[in-house]
Write an enzyme that holds these catalytic residues in place. Structure first.
Site, PDB file in Angstrom:
ATOM      1  N   TYR A 141       0.813  -1.215   0.000  1.00 41.82           N
ATOM      2  CA  TYR A 141       0.000   0.000   0.000  1.00 41.82           C
ATOM      3  C   TYR A 141       0.847   1.265   0.000  1.00 41.82           C
ATOM      4  O   TYR A 141       0.400   2.298  -0.474  1.00 41.82           O
ATOM      5  CB  TYR A 141      -0.919   0.031   1.232  1.00 41.82           C
ATOM      6  CG  TYR A 141      -2.178  -0.783   1.077  1.00 41.82           C
ATOM      7  CD1 TYR A 141      -2.117  -2.165   0.913  1.00 41.82           C
ATOM      8  CD2 TYR A 141      -3.430  -0.180   1.102  1.00 41.82           C
ATOM      9  CE1 TYR A 141      -3.268  -2.916   0.790  1.00 41.82           C
ATOM     10  CE2 TYR A 141      -4.584  -0.923   0.981  1.00 41.82           C
ATOM     11  CZ  TYR A 141      -4.504  -2.283   0.818  1.00 41.82           C
ATOM     12  OH  TYR A 141      -5.642  -3.016   0.690  1.00 41.82           O
ATOM     13  N   LYS A 191       3.557 -15.723   2.994  1.00 34.30           N
ATOM     14  CA  LYS A 191       3.811 -16.476   1.763  1.00 34.30           C
ATOM     15  C   LYS A 191       5.310 -16.749   1.730  1.00 34.30           C
ATOM     16  O   LYS A 191       6.042 -16.329   0.817  1.00 34.30           O
ATOM     17  CB  LYS A 191       3.327 -15.644   0.560  1.00 34.30           C
ATOM     18  CG  LYS A 191       3.359 -16.358  -0.770  1.00 34.30           C
ATOM     19  CD  LYS A 191       2.310 -17.439  -0.925  1.00 34.30           C
ATOM     20  CE  LYS A 191       2.492 -18.193  -2.235  1.00 34.30           C
ATOM     21  NZ  LYS A 191       1.668 -19.411  -2.318  1.00 34.30           N
ATOM     22  N   ASP A 223      -2.394 -18.759   0.958  1.00 35.01           N
ATOM     23  CA  ASP A 223      -3.364 -19.466   0.107  1.00 35.01           C
ATOM     24  C   ASP A 223      -4.089 -20.537   0.913  1.00 35.01           C
ATOM     25  O   ASP A 223      -5.305 -20.708   0.806  1.00 35.01           O
ATOM     26  CB  ASP A 223      -2.698 -20.030  -1.161  1.00 35.01           C
ATOM     27  CG  ASP A 223      -1.358 -20.710  -0.915  1.00 35.01           C
ATOM     28  OD1 ASP A 223      -0.875 -20.704   0.242  1.00 35.01           O
ATOM     29  OD2 ASP A 223      -0.785 -21.256  -1.880  1.00 35.01           O
ATOM     30  N   ASP A 251     -12.227  -9.581   3.949  1.00 34.95           N
ATOM     31  CA  ASP A 251     -13.476  -9.635   3.164  1.00 34.95           C
ATOM     32  C   ASP A 251     -13.997 -11.069   3.139  1.00 34.95           C
ATOM     33  O   ASP A 251     -15.193 -11.321   3.247  1.00 34.95           O
ATOM     34  CB  ASP A 251     -13.260  -9.153   1.717  1.00 34.95           C
ATOM     35  CG  ASP A 251     -13.589  -7.676   1.537  1.00 34.95           C
ATOM     36  OD1 ASP A 251     -13.386  -6.911   2.503  1.00 34.95           O
ATOM     37  OD2 ASP A 251     -14.048  -7.294   0.438  1.00 34.95           O
TER      38      ASP A 251
HETATM   39  C1  IPM Z   1     -10.361  -1.811   3.659  1.00 37.30           C
HETATM   40  C2  IPM Z   1     -10.590  -1.210   2.295  1.00 37.30           C
HETATM   41  C3  IPM Z   1      -9.459  -0.237   2.015  1.00 37.30           C
HETATM   42  C4  IPM Z   1      -8.167  -1.033   2.001  1.00 37.30           C
HETATM   43  C5  IPM Z   1      -9.627   0.577   0.714  1.00 37.30           C
HETATM   44  C6  IPM Z   1     -10.916   1.356   0.704  1.00 37.30           C
HETATM   45  C7  IPM Z   1      -8.451   1.474   0.473  1.00 37.30           C
HETATM   46  O1  IPM Z   1     -10.701  -2.200   1.333  1.00 37.30           O
HETATM   47  O2  IPM Z   1     -10.305  -1.048   4.635  1.00 37.30           O
HETATM   48  O3  IPM Z   1     -10.250  -3.034   3.745  1.00 37.30           O
HETATM   49  O4  IPM Z   1      -7.816  -1.649   0.977  1.00 37.30           O
HETATM   50  O5  IPM Z   1      -7.484  -1.032   3.016  1.00 37.30           O
HETATM   51 MG    MG Z   2     -10.731  -4.170   2.141  1.00 40.00          MG
END
Ligand code: IPM
Ligand code: MG
Length: 364
Positions: A141, A191, A223, A251
């Site tokens: 990031y 990984k 994975d 997620d």
């Molecule tokens: C999260 C989101 C963010 C991330 C985005 C909106 C930049 O997906 O907080 O998980 O990737 O960290």
């Molecule tokens: Mg996210």
């Protein structure tokens, strides 16, 4: 007591769900004799539209002068042009980086009343209670070089996965300390069969584990972890991992709780003793498909406010009252569209917020 809270509602459903979290906070304040002075600031796409900057300096000042930050969500199709110089997400990344909020805690727990809202089989969901500790200010990031260029061979781009020992150690300590208050199990996800950063991570995890004799450390390749999360998620207690892996795995883990609309998160920095400045946000994002319709689930935002009460304001009893109110709201059958069964009537965002609020007063 009096607390200053910065609210950054952001884009999409952000303002709708943040309003419910703020409403719940004020009610907790009334019940327990605190005042929450909530001041709003701009972030994300709306802030780009207003002044070209997704995280304007006034917003940073506001956050710095507050005990905690409540965030809604950022982003939406309007600002999704891959050619754009600046994106709503940059605002959130700038906020995380400038406040050095390196530890992102994402608890995943399935409320018993929602067991059939998850697409995962009942027997798999039994006993799921885990926290993902995601490193939030390093890795792909942020590390440089991060750029795009074109030359005779065509277009090219680079993102860099880099971590220092200090960055890895501090997030590992966060995970181990958290595990000490839970089931004393840490799964470090990496990984290491491919990535050098992961091999360093693994080595440091073994070293840090020596300080926490009671905690069992296990290493797992990312994975495999992705598979284990849906195959037997109850094996996990604390998962610690780098930024991108944590983004993806959380997620996936959200599905276990029945809906993305249920999961809160906290992002914490160093310092501040028992009450560090923290950022609290639902993990669901701006959900542009349902924005403005008044149907978003406000529970993740409300549960994020509960995490804020506990972790940044030192108000554990108040946090519990709010979490209990959410639990009772669900037990009583209140549902927003995302967690309603087919054919079941669902409540609006506002009505769901009211349902929680009425149950906070009950628990006095
Ligand atoms: C999260 C989101 C963010 C991330 C985005 C909106 C930049 O997906 O907080 O998980 O990737 O960290
Ligand atoms: Mg996210």
């Amino acid at each position: 007591m009096n607390f200053r809270i910065a609210a950054l509602p952001g884009d999409g459903v952000g303002p709708e769900v943040t309003a419910q979290a703020v409403k719940a906070l004020h009610n907790v304040g009334e019940c327990f004799g605190h005042t929450f002075e909530v001041q709003r600031g701009a972030i994300g796409g709306g802030a780009i539209d207003d002044g070209g900057d997704p995280f304007p300096p006034e917003s940073l000042e506001l956050c710095r002068g507050s005990a905690a930050v409540l965030l809604g969500a950022v982003g939406g199709p309007k600002w999704d042009d891959p050619q754009a110089d600046v994106r709503p997400e940059d605002g959130l990344l700038a906020l995380r980086k400038s406040l050095q909020l390196f530890a992102n805690l994402r608890p995943v727990k399935l409320h018993p009343a929602l067991i059939d809202a998850s697409p995962v089989k009942l027997e798999v969901l039994e006993g799921v209670d885990l926290v993902v500790v995601r490193e939030l200010t390093g890795g792909l990031y942020f590390a440089e070089p991060k750029k795009r260029w074109a030359d005779a061979d065509g277009r090219a781009a680079v993102d860099t996965l880099a971590y220092t020992e200090a960055e890895i150690r501090r997030i590992l300590h966060t995970a181990f300390r958290l595990a000490m208050t839970r089931r004393r199990r840490v799964t470090s996800v990496d990984k290491a069969n491919v990535l050098e950063t992961s091999r360093l991570w693994r080595e440091l995890a073994d070293e840090v584990a020596e300080d926490y004799g009671d905690v069992v450390l296990e290493h797992m390749l990312v994975d495999n972890a992705a598979m284990q999360l849906v195959r037997s998620p109850s094996q996990f207690d604390v998962i610690v991992t780098e930024n991108t892996f944590g983004d993806i795995l959380t997620d996936e883990a959200a599905v276990l709780s029945g809906s993305m609309g249920m999961l809160p998160s906290a992002s914490l920095g160093e310092g501040g003793g028992d009450t560090p400045l923290g950022l609290y946000e639902p993990i669901h994002g701006s959900a542009p498909d349902i924005a403005g319709k008044g149907i978003a689930n406000p529970l993740a935002a409300i549960l994020s406010a509960a995490m804020m009460l506990r972790l940044s304001l030192g108000l554990g009893r108040e946090a519990e009252a709010l979490e209990d109110a959410v639990a009772r709201t669900l037990e009583d059958g209140c549902r927003t569209a995302d967690i309603a069964r087919p054919g079941e009537t669902s409540l609006s965002t506002d009505a769901m917020g009211d349902a929680v609020v009425s149950r906070i007063s009950d628990s006095r």
